[in-house]
Design a protein around this motif. Structure first.
Motif, PDB file in Angstrom:
ATOM      1  N   UNK A 274       0.719  -1.235   0.038  1.00 37.56           N
ATOM      2  CA  UNK A 274      -0.059  -0.062  -0.181  1.00 37.56           C
ATOM      3  C   UNK A 274       0.692   1.178  -0.115  1.00 37.56           C
ATOM      4  N   UNK A 275       2.092   1.189   0.755  1.00 40.11           N
ATOM      5  CA  UNK A 275       2.912   2.275   0.590  1.00 40.11           C
ATOM      6  C   UNK A 275       3.272   2.674  -0.776  1.00 40.11           C
ATOM      7  N   UNK A 276       3.632   1.553  -1.654  1.00 40.26           N
ATOM      8  CA  UNK A 276       4.228   1.595  -2.747  1.00 40.26           C
ATOM      9  C   UNK A 276       3.008   2.086  -3.702  1.00 40.26           C
ATOM     10  N   UNK A 277       1.857   1.834  -3.551  1.00 44.71           N
ATOM     11  CA  UNK A 277       0.599   2.266  -4.307  1.00 44.71           C
ATOM     12  C   UNK A 277       0.537   3.791  -4.128  1.00 44.71           C
ATOM     13  N   UNK A 278       0.621   4.283  -2.647  1.00 45.22           N
ATOM     14  CA  UNK A 278       0.668   5.674  -2.159  1.00 45.22           C
ATOM     15  C   UNK A 278       1.822   6.554  -2.918  1.00 45.22           C
ATOM     16  N   UNK A 279       2.918   5.747  -2.941  1.00 45.70           N
ATOM     17  CA  UNK A 279       4.149   6.399  -3.546  1.00 45.70           C
ATOM     18  C   UNK A 279       3.915   6.869  -5.028  1.00 45.70           C
ATOM     19  N   UNK A 280       3.367   5.919  -5.768  1.00 42.85           N
ATOM     20  CA  UNK A 280       3.237   5.899  -7.369  1.00 42.85           C
ATOM     21  C   UNK A 280       2.133   6.850  -7.511  1.00 42.85           C
ATOM     22  N   UNK A 281       0.954   7.204  -6.341  1.00 40.19           N
ATOM     23  CA  UNK A 281      -0.091   8.066  -6.831  1.00 40.19           C
ATOM     24  C   UNK A 281       0.367   9.452  -6.470  1.00 40.19           C
ATOM     25  N   UNK A 282       1.675   9.604  -5.797  1.00 37.14           N
ATOM     26  CA  UNK A 282       2.097  10.900  -5.284  1.00 37.14           C
ATOM     27  C   UNK A 282       1.458  11.513  -3.928  1.00 37.14           C
ATOM     28  N   UNK A 283       0.993  10.418  -3.112  1.00 38.05           N
ATOM     29  CA  UNK A 283       0.347  10.957  -2.195  1.00 38.05           C
ATOM     30  C   UNK A 283       0.949  10.311  -0.757  1.00 38.05           C
ATOM     31  N   UNK A 284       2.216   9.817  -0.770  1.00 36.86           N
ATOM     32  CA  UNK A 284       2.819   9.030   0.197  1.00 36.86           C
ATOM     33  C   UNK A 284       2.749   9.890   1.654  1.00 36.86           C
ATOM     34  N   UNK A 285       3.010  11.106   1.624  1.00 36.12           N
ATOM     35  CA  UNK A 285       2.844  11.551   2.754  1.00 36.12           C
ATOM     36  C   UNK A 285       1.219  12.071   3.424  1.00 36.12           C
ATOM     37  N   UNK A 286       0.423  11.869   2.813  1.00 39.66           N
ATOM     38  CA  UNK A 286      -0.842  11.912   3.060  1.00 39.66           C
ATOM     39  C   UNK A 286      -1.666  10.578   3.544  1.00 39.66           C
ATOM     40  N   UNK A 287      -0.965   9.671   3.425  1.00 39.99           N
ATOM     41  CA  UNK A 287      -1.542   8.307   4.098  1.00 39.99           C
ATOM     42  C   UNK A 287      -0.910   7.811   5.223  1.00 39.99           C
ATOM     43  N   UNK A 288      -1.410   7.544   6.266  1.00 37.07           N
ATOM     44  CA  UNK A 288      -0.798   7.407   7.615  1.00 37.07           C
ATOM     45  C   UNK A 288      -1.311   6.131   7.946  1.00 37.07           C
ATOM     46  N   UNK A 289      -0.385   5.272   8.247  1.00 40.41           N
ATOM     47  CA  UNK A 289      -0.562   3.856   8.616  1.00 40.41           C
ATOM     48  C   UNK A 289      -0.521   3.839  10.159  1.00 40.41           C
ATOM     49  N   UNK A 290      -1.489   3.519  10.815  1.00 43.53           N
ATOM     50  CA  UNK A 290      -1.795   3.856  12.192  1.00 43.53           C
ATOM     51  C   UNK A 290      -1.332   2.604  12.917  1.00 43.53           C
ATOM     52  N   UNK A 291      -1.297   1.364  12.454  1.00 50.15           N
ATOM     53  CA  UNK A 291      -1.275   0.284  13.250  1.00 50.15           C
ATOM     54  C   UNK A 291      -2.436  -0.245  13.840  1.00 50.15           C
ATOM     55  N   UNK A 292      -2.350  -1.470  14.409  1.00 47.48           N
ATOM     56  CA  UNK A 292      -3.439  -2.045  15.412  1.00 47.48           C
ATOM     57  C   UNK A 292      -3.755  -1.295  16.598  1.00 47.48           C
TER      58      UNK A 292
END
Length: 431
Positions: A274-292
């Motif tokens: 998913x981080x790779x998808x966000x990076x390719x979409x140019x929004x990596x800095x606006x996708x925050x993975x919070x964890x469980x």
């Protein structure tokens, strides 16, 4: 009544959010508690997946029996089928040693059903079956990525044929049982999943954001649940990117779930993808993975979000949309499975095609552009959840079903009334 719930891979004690810890764990835990509160004796049988677990644990008065089959470690559920003969032998031996046999046994997932058949056959105990996912339908959606063997199909066929009742979690689940398994409609009960009002209710969004440390005025999109490919979280990432590219709206996406409190690509490989998808979409800095997160913390996330989004390819029911609705948060959901019945399109949120980020972006724009409508949708969702999807109502419907099958010593007219009420409730909920 004395009731056995069997849930071979999904322990009611597990923390939801991991790869194999989600809706079924929540379902079994809440059903067990509701039945206990109604005065019944309840045991849950689940595989021992940690070496230090005692033979029997207590969960608010419910006994959780850890069945010692296979290695005492977490295993993917796709690897558990070879251990089911031993699970069945343990279950049957345990039942025979009990001073009073169970009045009904409710199996959750096809492997639990396979084990429970031994008890049904040997001790003549009525068997209720909830699949939570159907093998043939899963294979249609997941193809080669489905890790279960073809043997699953024959096992499910036998369970559909021999169970005293099959519980479908929504009308789509019922239709799949009839179409793909030739199930007898007269032996299917449509009983939904639910939420606990003590866990999920509205909270001032500003206060929820303060607790979480979110920016007060950002447009916040929430995705919460298991991090597995079929949940379509990549579609949500792409939808948030399309929201900016097509409509000029910047959003922050929060992704809650995984196998660790701290986002961990080793523990949860889906995060890396998913981080790779966000990076390719140019929004990596606006996708925050919070964890469980613990369930006690989830209310803050639902209430802090402007919108909850879930766009899986396949979803037998989907508990998270109901939890979001209970918190008065509008929902955008994929028009699949149970979601297309729990979310009212244009009333409690919006339904969109799965794998269509452009359609998702358009509905995100609608939520952003009309805060008053979004609030109205949230309130409508809350009313719908309260009216139809509390665990208390689900527990009552299951209790009536069990009583009818077990011939519990109450007036038959009362049992018939309860069953009729449960059917009427299902019709009201799903239309």
């Amino acid at each position: 009544m004395k009731i056995a719930l069997v849930s071979e891979h999904a322990s009611p004690l597990a923390l939801a959010g991991g790869v194999d810890a989600g809706g079924q764990n929540i379902y079994v835990a809440h059903v067990a508690r509701q039945l206990l509160r109604a005065g019944h004796q309840v045991d849950v049988f689940t595989r021992r997946d940690r070496a230090l677990l005692p033979p029997i644990s207590q969960m608010d008065g419910v006994r959780v029996i850890h069945v010692p089959v296979g290695p005492a470690m977490q295993l993917p559920k796709e690897k558990l089928l070879p251990h089911m003969p031993a699970f069945a032998a343990f279950l049957l031996d345990f039942c025979r040693k009990e001073r009073q046999c169970y009045d009904v046994i409710h199996a959750n997932f096809f492997m639990s059903g396979l084990a429970a058949l031994a008890v049904k056959d040997a001790l003549k105990v009525p068997l209720v079956m909830t699949f939570h996912a159907l093998g043939r339908v899963r294979r249609l959606h997941q193809g080669a990525s489905d890790g279960f063997p073809d043997a699953r199909f024959a096992i499910e066929d036998e369970l559909v044929r021999r169970a005293d009742c099959v519980v479908a979690e929504c009308p789509a689940d019922r239709d799949d049982l009839i179409e793909h398994y030739r199930a007898d409609p007269a032996r299917i009960a449509v009983i939904a999943c639910g939420f606990d009002p003590g866990e999920f209710s509205p909270l001032d969004p500003a206060e929820a954001r303060r607790r979480l440390g979110w920016t007060p005025d950002e447009f916040a999109v929430l995705q919460l649940g298991r991090l597995v490919e079929r949940k379509g979280i990549d579609n949500v990432v792409q939808g948030v990117a399309a929201l900016e590219a097509r409509h000029g709206v910047r959003a922050q996406l929060y992704v809650v779930g995984g196998d660790a409190q701290t986002p961990n690509e080793i523990a949860t490989p889906e995060i890396a993808r998913l981080r790779d998808v966000a990076r390719r979409c140019g929004i990596e800095e606006r996708v925050r993975f919070v964890g469980r997160r613990e369930r006690a913390q989830l209310r803050d996330f639902y209430c802090a979000a402007d919108v909850f989004v879930t766009t899986p390819w396949y979803e037998p029911f989907g508990i998270t949309p109901v939890e979001a609705m209970a918190c008065a948060t509008p929902v955008i959901g994929a028009e699949v499975g149970g979601i297309r019945h729990t979310v009212r399109h244009g009333e409690t949120g919006w339904l969109v095609p799965p794998r269509d980020p452009v359609a998702l972006a358009a509905r995100l724009r609608d939520i952003h552009a009309d805060p008053a409508q979004a609030r109205a949708m949230g309130e409508a969702g809350r009313a719908r959840a309260q009216a139809h999807f509390t665990w208390r109502r689900i527990g009552q419907q299951l209790e009536a079903l069990y009583a009818r099958l077990a011939g519990a010593p109450a007036a038959q007219g009362e049992h018939e009334r309860m069953v009729a009420n449960a059917r009427a409730a299902s019709l009201r909920a799903f239309g």
